[in-house]
Design a protein around this motif. Structure first.
Motif, PDB file in Angstrom:
ATOM      1  N   VAL A 137       8.386  48.380-132.346  1.00 41.01           N
ATOM      2  CA  VAL A 137       8.193  47.861-130.999  1.00 41.01           C
ATOM      3  C   VAL A 137       8.962  46.546-130.905  1.00 41.01           C
ATOM      4  N   MET A 174       7.351  49.017-122.111  1.00 45.68           N
ATOM      5  CA  MET A 174       7.485  48.802-123.554  1.00 45.68           C
ATOM      6  C   MET A 174       8.913  49.118-123.977  1.00 45.68           C
ATOM      7  N   SER A 180      12.725  52.774-123.659  1.00 50.12           N
ATOM      8  CA  SER A 180      11.765  52.043-122.830  1.00 50.12           C
ATOM      9  C   SER A 180      10.778  53.052-122.272  1.00 50.12           C
ATOM     10  N   ARG A 200       3.354  51.174-120.802  1.00 54.08           N
ATOM     11  CA  ARG A 200       3.381  50.962-122.239  1.00 54.08           C
ATOM     12  C   ARG A 200       2.746  52.132-122.992  1.00 54.08           C
ATOM     13  N   GLU A 243       6.533  44.324-125.357  1.00 55.27           N
ATOM     14  CA  GLU A 243       5.589  45.165-124.628  1.00 55.27           C
ATOM     15  C   GLU A 243       4.780  44.351-123.624  1.00 55.27           C
TER      16      GLU A 243
END
Length: 101
Positions: free
Chosen positions: A16, A24, A92, A96, A19
């Motif tokens: 990650v 995210m 992306s 999220r 976020e």
């Protein structure tokens, strides 16, 4: 904040990058021959190829994409990829992916 790099499938890692509940950003690194298994999710996904070469299945269509290319994957559409040349995808997700945290 720095998030850990975690293994997902054989030859694939995920990290990650940023976020927020609405969006995210995630880096996936693939070794040649590794696969992102066919799956679907409720999130809208955009994928940018930072490096490498990939065969991407989105629904019934197959696309070969490389550095600088991108694809959009609507919510609920089955998709996956096979890495033809080791590289990195920047995905992306909106909203999220809480399952990635």
């Amino acid at each position: 904040m720095t998030y850990p790099t975690v293994p997902t499938d054989p030859g694939v890692t995920r990290q990650v990058l940023a976020e927020d509940p609405a969006l995210m950003l995630v880096a996936f690194r693939f070794e040649t021959g590794a696969e992102g298994k066919l799956h679907s999710h409720a999130h809208v996904q955009s994928t940018f190829v930072r490096s490498g070469r990939f065969s991407f299945t989105i629904g019934e269509e197959v696309h070969e994409i490389g550095p600088g290319d991108s694809v959009m994957i609507p919510s609920g559409v089955t998709h996956g990829c096979r890495c033809l040349l080791s590289g990195e995808l920047i995905d992306s997700f909106s909203p999220r992916r809480d399952d990635f945290l």
